[in-house]
Each structure stands twice: as C-alpha cells, then as structure tokens.
Design a protein around this motif. Structure first.
Motif, PDB file in Angstrom:
ATOM      1  N   GLY A 236      -1.568  -4.321   7.726  1.00 60.54           N
ATOM      2  CA  GLY A 236      -1.028  -3.486   8.796  1.00 60.54           C
ATOM      3  C   GLY A 236       0.406  -3.772   9.194  1.00 60.54           C
ATOM      4  O   GLY A 236       0.906  -3.163  10.124  1.00 60.54           O
TER       5      GLY A 236
ATOM      6  N   ASP B  33      -2.423   4.356   9.466  1.00 63.15           N
ATOM      7  CA  ASP B  33      -3.307   3.437   8.764  1.00 63.15           C
ATOM      8  C   ASP B  33      -4.685   4.041   8.533  1.00 63.15           C
ATOM      9  O   ASP B  33      -4.980   5.155   8.960  1.00 63.15           O
ATOM     10  N   TYR B  34      -5.526   3.267   7.874  1.00 64.55           N
ATOM     11  CA  TYR B  34      -6.840   3.758   7.468  1.00 64.55           C
ATOM     12  C   TYR B  34      -7.791   3.928   8.651  1.00 64.55           C
ATOM     13  O   TYR B  34      -8.761   4.662   8.564  1.00 64.55           O
TER      14      TYR B  34
ATOM     15  N   GLY C 191       4.692  -1.015   3.324  1.00 60.97           N
ATOM     16  CA  GLY C 191       3.540  -1.141   4.205  1.00 60.97           C
ATOM     17  C   GLY C 191       2.456  -1.914   3.485  1.00 60.97           C
ATOM     18  O   GLY C 191       2.239  -1.720   2.289  1.00 60.97           O
TER      19      GLY C 191
ATOM     20  N   CYS D 200       0.823  -1.219   0.000  1.00 62.07           N
ATOM     21  CA  CYS D 200       0.000   0.000   0.000  1.00 62.07           C
ATOM     22  C   CYS D 200       0.853   1.264   0.000  1.00 62.07           C
ATOM     23  O   CYS D 200       0.403   2.313  -0.458  1.00 62.07           O
TER      24      CYS D 200
ATOM     25  N   LEU E 186      -0.702  -2.524  13.346  1.00 59.30           N
ATOM     26  CA  LEU E 186      -1.908  -1.840  12.902  1.00 59.30           C
ATOM     27  C   LEU E 186      -2.871  -2.855  12.308  1.00 59.30           C
ATOM     28  O   LEU E 186      -2.461  -3.885  11.782  1.00 59.30           O
TER      29      LEU E 186
ATOM     30  N   GLU F 169      -1.498  -4.212   3.320  1.00 60.81           N
ATOM     31  CA  GLU F 169      -2.924  -4.157   3.619  1.00 60.81           C
ATOM     32  C   GLU F 169      -3.289  -4.700   4.993  1.00 60.81           C
ATOM     33  O   GLU F 169      -4.243  -4.274   5.604  1.00 60.81           O
TER      34      GLU F 169
ATOM     35  N   GLU G 287      -5.543  -2.059  10.093  1.00 67.04           N
ATOM     36  CA  GLU G 287      -6.059  -1.648   8.781  1.00 67.04           C
ATOM     37  C   GLU G 287      -4.892  -1.447   7.812  1.00 67.04           C
ATOM     38  O   GLU G 287      -3.734  -1.449   8.209  1.00 67.04           O
ATOM     39  N   PRO G 288      -5.185  -1.232   6.531  1.00 68.92           N
ATOM     40  CA  PRO G 288      -4.108  -0.995   5.562  1.00 68.92           C
ATOM     41  C   PRO G 288      -3.223   0.183   5.965  1.00 68.92           C
ATOM     42  O   PRO G 288      -3.712   1.244   6.350  1.00 68.92           O
ATOM     43  N   LEU G 289      -1.925  -0.040   5.887  1.00 70.49           N
ATOM     44  CA  LEU G 289      -0.931   0.996   6.181  1.00 70.49           C
ATOM     45  C   LEU G 289      -0.884   1.932   4.982  1.00 70.49           C
ATOM     46  O   LEU G 289      -0.573   1.509   3.876  1.00 70.49           O
TER      47      LEU G 289
ATOM     48  N   THR H 288       2.209   2.467  19.709  1.00 68.32           N
ATOM     49  CA  THR H 288       1.095   2.779  18.818  1.00 68.32           C
ATOM     50  C   THR H 288       0.206   3.782  19.534  1.00 68.32           C
ATOM     51  O   THR H 288       0.160   3.810  20.771  1.00 68.32           O
TER      52      THR H 288
ATOM     53  N   ARG I 135       2.592  -7.369  13.630  1.00 67.27           N
ATOM     54  CA  ARG I 135       1.453  -6.556  13.199  1.00 67.27           C
ATOM     55  C   ARG I 135       1.092  -5.550  14.284  1.00 67.27           C
ATOM     56  O   ARG I 135       0.665  -5.910  15.375  1.00 67.27           O
TER      57      ARG I 135
END
Length: 181
Positions: A20, A61-62, A16, A2, A39, A18, A41-43, A86, A37
């Motif tokens: 995370g 991320d999203y 990055g 991504c 995250l 999808e 969601e997608p990074l 995070t 991992r």
C-alpha cells in the motif's frame, strides 16, 4: 511493484506496492522517497490529476480505498511525500477493488474501474458519484481524453464512451461545476 506511473514534468517514476505504499524515484538524482503507508491492500493503479489549484497523485487499492498525495507541496520539499487524504472508493461494498483510474481534466472528474464490473465517476471532496454499466467482467483499464473514455474488461471487451460536458451558458456556473458529466 503492482503499478507504475511516470511524472514526466518532474522526471520521476512512481511505483505502487503490495503493502500500500508508493515510492517516487528521481531519475536525475538516482534517489527515492517513500510515502507513509496510506493504503492497507495492494496499490492497483496510480493517476496524475492537475487543475488550476493543485497537482495531485491519486491511487486506488484492492480494498476500494483511494489515497491522494499533493505533488504541489512535494515540489517545494522533495524529501517527503505526505498523504493529503484517503477516502472510501465509490465501488460496490461486496466487490470494492479499484483496478484502474483515469482523470478527466475538463470536468475535474475521476473514472475508476473495478471488480464490480462498473466504471464509477467521482470527484474528490464531494459525495456525488455515478456508475456506468456495460461490462460483463471486471473493468481493468480506463483511459480518458477530452471527449472520450475507453474502458476494457477481463474478458477482452472494449467499450468507447462519449463524454459530454455540462455547458455553463445560461446557467449558474457554480451549479454546473457540481454536476457529474
């Protein structure tokens, strides 16, 4: 994949994904390391941040989360890249996605653009945030120099912002470092 960022000083390409996670590809050795991992969601973006104390890699991320990896530690042991921290990103809870990030070294400040049509300023380890509002669509790219921030949105509009630094002359320097530009 991504998003992607190159760590030129380390001959490493960071990708990055999808799911995370990030993967660091060593272009000299032809090897890679995958971070746990951090995250969900997608990074969407990766940015390198370096100051006198640390060399960091940050990703958004999203879902609006930010992950931080410590590259200073990674240089010592290149077999693993643990997640340093995070945090919830500064964007609106209804539209939290972080689409892009830039780092401004003179003020140790991150700029993030998001679906909420704003650019948010924040520092890791503090709860101070500020918002810049000028875009009419999702902010999908930001780039910072010492004195300017350039931002672009999904409609094609580009905005040039001037960055003013707090001057510490005649002030307590510790207070000046806590203020956002």
């Amino acid at each position: 994949v991504c998003c992607m960022h190159t760590l030129w000083s380390m001959n490493i390409i960071v990708t990055g994904h999808e799911n995370g996670v990030i993967r660091l590809w060593n272009s000299d050795a032809g090897t890679w390391v995958t971070s746990p991992r951090a995250l969900k969601e997608p990074l969407m973006c990766l940015v390198e941040a370096r100051n006198s104390r640390a060399h960091l890699l940050c990703g958004g991320d999203y879902s609006g989360r930010v992950a931080v990896w410590n590259l200073t530690t990674f240089k010592v042991n290149q077999s693993e890249l643990p997640v340093e921290t995070t945090l919830n990103g500064p964007h609106d809870k209804e539209e939290p996605a972080i689409l892009c990030m830039a780092y401004h070294a003179p003020t140790d400040t991150f700029f993030s653009g998001g679906n909420d049509k704003t650019i948010r300023l924040f520092r890791i380890g503090t709860e101070n945030t500020a918002a810049l509002q000028s875009h009419k669509d999702a902010v999908c790219c930001v780039e910072a120099s010492n004195t300017f921030l350039l931002s672009g949105d999904d409609s094609g509009e580009i905005v040039l912002w001037r960055i003013f630094h707090a001057v510490t002359r005649g002030r307590d320097a510790s207070m000046a470092n806590k203020q956002l530009p």
